[in-house]
Design a protein around this motif. Structure first.
Motif: not given
Length: 100
Positions: A38-42, A63-69, A74-76, A99-100
């Motif tokens: 799931m994370m890889f796909q996101t 990159t920080a904002k991309i990481s937050r997105n 993933v949570r959604n 893990i977060n």
């Protein structure tokens, strides 16, 4: 990178083909198999989206904002899954927060 290391351990490879192969390896619990995929796909989608935005003159995102997105997506995705109370995948969100 820390999240990826927590999910995949020593199975992180610079070559994406090797990473995909490692994601398909049997022997992991369902929980430890679904979440990395799931994370890889996101991540792939987020990179594609950012690249597409830059190519077409959109605003560059840090990159920080991309990481937050990615975290939020993933949570959604996990939240949108509907399972019975005793389904093992109900533990996905708990594992994601670990893990977060």
């Amino acid at each position: 990178m820390q999240i990826t290391r927590k999910l995949l351990g020593s199975l992180i490879f610079p070559d994406w083909t090797d990473t995909v192969v490692s994601l398909q390896q049997p022997g992991r619990s369902r929980l430890n198999s679904v979440l990395p995929k799931m994370m890889f796909q996101t991540v792939i989608y987020s990179i594609w989206r950012e690249q597409n935005s830059r190519r077409h003159g959109g605003i560059w995102i840090t990159t920080a904002k991309i990481s937050r997105n990615i975290n939020k997506q993933v949570r959604n995705s996990i939240s949108s899954l509907c399972y019975d109370c005793d389904h093992p995948s109900n533990e996905l969100m708990r594992r994601w927060f670990e893990i977060n």
